[in-house]
Scaffold this motif. Structure first.
Motif, PDB file in Angstrom:
ATOM      1  N   ARG A  96       0.835  -1.244  -0.006  1.00  0.00           N
ATOM      2  CA  ARG A  96      -0.113   0.025   0.117  1.00  0.00           C
ATOM      3  C   ARG A  96       0.994   1.248   0.048  1.00  0.00           C
ATOM      4  NH1 ARG A  96      -4.675  -1.697   4.646  1.00  0.00           N
ATOM      5  NH2 ARG A  96      -5.583  -3.311   3.251  1.00  0.00           N
TER       6      ARG A  96
ATOM      7  N   TRP B  20      -3.156   6.305   0.630  1.00  0.00           N
ATOM      8  CA  TRP B  20      -3.863   5.211   1.022  1.00  0.00           C
ATOM      9  C   TRP B  20      -4.696   5.950   2.040  1.00  0.00           C
ATOM     10  CZ3 TRP B  20      -4.797   0.533  -0.631  1.00  0.00           C
ATOM     11  CH2 TRP B  20      -5.724  -0.526   0.016  1.00  0.00           C
TER      12      TRP B  20
ATOM     13  N   GLY C 235     -11.392   6.478   1.113  1.00  0.00           N
ATOM     14  CA  GLY C 235     -11.332   6.123  -0.242  1.00  0.00           C
ATOM     15  C   GLY C 235     -12.073   5.053  -0.546  1.00  0.00           C
ATOM     16  N   ASN C 236     -12.588   5.104  -1.865  1.00  0.00           N
ATOM     17  CA  ASN C 236     -13.759   3.876  -2.277  1.00  0.00           C
ATOM     18  C   ASN C 236     -13.211   3.222  -3.414  1.00  0.00           C
ATOM     19  OD1 ASN C 236     -14.210   6.224  -3.904  1.00  0.00           O
ATOM     20  ND2 ASN C 236     -16.338   6.508  -3.368  1.00  0.00           N
TER      21      ASN C 236
ATOM     22  N   ILE D  38      -9.427   1.736  -5.506  1.00  0.00           N
ATOM     23  CA  ILE D  38      -7.790   1.356  -5.360  1.00  0.00           C
ATOM     24  C   ILE D  38      -7.428   1.189  -6.824  1.00  0.00           C
ATOM     25  CG2 ILE D  38      -6.271  -0.563  -4.702  1.00  0.00           C
ATOM     26  CD1 ILE D  38      -8.012  -1.093  -2.293  1.00  0.00           C
TER      27      ILE D  38
ATOM     28  N   GLN E  14      -0.384  -0.036  -4.512  1.00  0.00           N
ATOM     29  CA  GLN E  14      -2.075   0.316  -4.621  1.00  0.00           C
ATOM     30  C   GLN E  14      -1.925   1.498  -3.776  1.00  0.00           C
ATOM     31  OE1 GLN E  14      -3.826  -3.409  -2.591  1.00  0.00           O
ATOM     32  NE2 GLN E  14      -4.193  -4.252  -4.514  1.00  0.00           N
TER      33      GLN E  14
ATOM     34  N   ARG F 210      -5.118   4.039  -2.695  1.00  0.00           N
ATOM     35  CA  ARG F 210      -6.727   4.105  -2.255  1.00  0.00           C
ATOM     36  C   ARG F 210      -7.160   5.314  -2.225  1.00  0.00           C
ATOM     37  NH1 ARG F 210      -9.810   0.997   3.157  1.00  0.00           N
ATOM     38  NH2 ARG F 210     -11.875   1.974   2.674  1.00  0.00           N
TER      39      ARG F 210
ATOM     40  N   ASP G  58     -10.765  -4.565   0.815  1.00  0.00           N
ATOM     41  CA  ASP G  58     -11.134  -3.473   1.885  1.00  0.00           C
ATOM     42  C   ASP G  58     -12.576  -3.076   1.371  1.00  0.00           C
ATOM     43  OD1 ASP G  58      -9.241  -4.477   3.450  1.00  0.00           O
ATOM     44  OD2 ASP G  58      -8.128  -2.438   3.259  1.00  0.00           O
TER      45      ASP G  58
ATOM     46  N   CYS H  82     -13.265  -1.995  -1.679  1.00  0.00           N
ATOM     47  CA  CYS H  82     -13.059  -1.169  -2.622  1.00  0.00           C
ATOM     48  C   CYS H  82     -12.691  -1.984  -3.813  1.00  0.00           C
ATOM     49  CB  CYS H  82     -11.756  -0.305  -2.592  1.00  0.00           C
ATOM     50  SG  CYS H  82     -12.169   0.775  -1.153  1.00  0.00           S
TER      51      CYS H  82
ATOM     52  N   VAL I  43     -10.819  -2.704  -7.337  1.00  0.00           N
ATOM     53  CA  VAL I  43      -9.391  -2.531  -7.716  1.00  0.00           C
ATOM     54  C   VAL I  43      -9.250  -2.316  -9.313  1.00  0.00           C
ATOM     55  CG1 VAL I  43      -6.984  -3.427  -7.850  1.00  0.00           C
ATOM     56  CG2 VAL I  43      -8.541  -3.868  -5.749  1.00  0.00           C
TER      57      VAL I  43
END
Length: 337
Positions: free
Chosen positions: A28, A33, A37-38, A40, A47, A49, A78, A80, A82
């Motif tokens: 992450r 991150w 956040g919604n 990724i 990654q 977020r 999580d 979200c 990707v």
């Protein structure tokens, strides 16, 4: 293929673990991150977020992407979805997000060459106009399209921070390739001209006659050939350059013809014995050469300055054609902004 026959999905790597023979473990971003956040974005093994609304506000590409419904079986991390961005570099995205989420209200430092390059590449790919416009503005200020703007430039880099381990020539070559990549064509003539200037051997470079050759190897074949052809043109007789003012002395109204003639003959001899030095004078303003004015009388000085300035403007107007590029106005229209 039946459900029983369907091969299993490739297992997702856990954070902090990695198979020595497989891809790097996912990690992450330490800076980007956000818990609220919604979405990724996965770039290489990193990654990010982020908030869909922020990305959509800056980028029409993401705005259109988020308007489409997600597949029902889309895997979540999580909670979200990707989005894997193939072909991008995580370092470039870090630079771009630093521009989208600035930590300072007023930036006091110029962007580094890496930051500027990353933002231009990604802002074009994902249509993010705000950070792109700032980077384009900086490059156009650094490499203008008019002689008047060029005359306002100071020595050194004014709008970009160049790493200390990178030579001027290497930085210029990098910017030529970047300009081609992102469609910023109007800065190419001055960039290519500056490469010739920067690569010309100086007093301490007599043991390295291939400076220009080594500099051009990182350019495209077309740009390399154009630079070499231009370099040959620059080694032309002085009277086809802005130094043609030498021919105007002594002028018709000269009040010190013998004195002016002798001094100009000495200057011409120095120029002919050091043809490489001529290249550095083509766009140089008259006032940058204090010794020139002291070599001629007042009458000759008026004529010489006028001839020099006219030839300098003509040289500037023709600069794009020397590199087989369209005229300045056409180049400005071709810019992707």
């Amino acid at each position: 293929m039946s459900t029983e026959e369907r091969p299993p999905k490739r297992p997702r790597n856990d954070y902090g673990s990695s198979d020595a023979s497989g891809p790097p473990a996912l990690q992450r971003s330490t800076d980007y991150w956000f818990d609220d956040g919604n979405i990724i974005l996965q770039v290489e093994s990193t990654q990010f977020r982020l908030a869909k609304s922020v990305l959509a506000m800056h980028s029409s590409v993401f705005r259109d992407m988020f308007s489409l419904p997600l597949p029902q079986d889309e895997p979540l991390v999580d909670g979200c979805p990707v989005v894997i961005l193939c072909g991008d570099r995580s370092e470039d995205w870090t630079h771009l997000l630093a521009a989208v989420f600035p930590l300072q209200l007023f930036r006091t430092r110029n962007p580094t060459l890496d930051q500027l390059s990353a933002i231009l590449r990604l802002s074009k790919k994902y249509d993010i106009p705000l950070p792109r416009s700032d980077c384009v503005r900086r490059l156009k200020c650094e490499f203008p399209t008019t002689l008047a703007e060029h005359d306002q430039l100071d020595t050194g880099w004014m709008h970009i921070e160049i790493p200390g381990d990178l030579s001027i020539t290497q930085a210029l070559v990098h910017l030529v390739n970047l300009a081609r990549e992102v469609g910023l064509f109007s800065i190419l003539p001055l960039l290519l001209y500056d490469i010739i200037i920067a690569a010309e051997p100086g007093e301490n470079d007599h043991d390295n006659p291939n400076v220009l050759h080594h500099a051009l190897r990182k350019l495209s074949t077309a740009d390399e050939i154009a630079c070499l052809r231009f370099h040959v043109r620059l080694m032309q007789p002085y009277h086809q350059t802005p130094l043609k003012w030498i021919e105007s002395v002594p002028c018709v109204e000269c009040t010190a013809a013998p004195k002016c003639s002798v001094k100009i003959d000495l200057l011409l001899g120095l120029a002919l014995n050091a043809p490489n030095a001529l290249i550095h004078e083509f766009l140089t303003q008259w006032d940058s050469h204090d010794d020139w004015s002291s070599k001629v009388c007042e009458k000759c000085l008026i004529v010489a300055k006028a001839v020099h300035e006219t030839a300098r403007q003509k040289f500037w107007d023709r600069l794009p054609s020397f590199f087989e590029l369209p005229e300045w106005e056409e180049l400005r229209k071709m810019d992707f902004e």
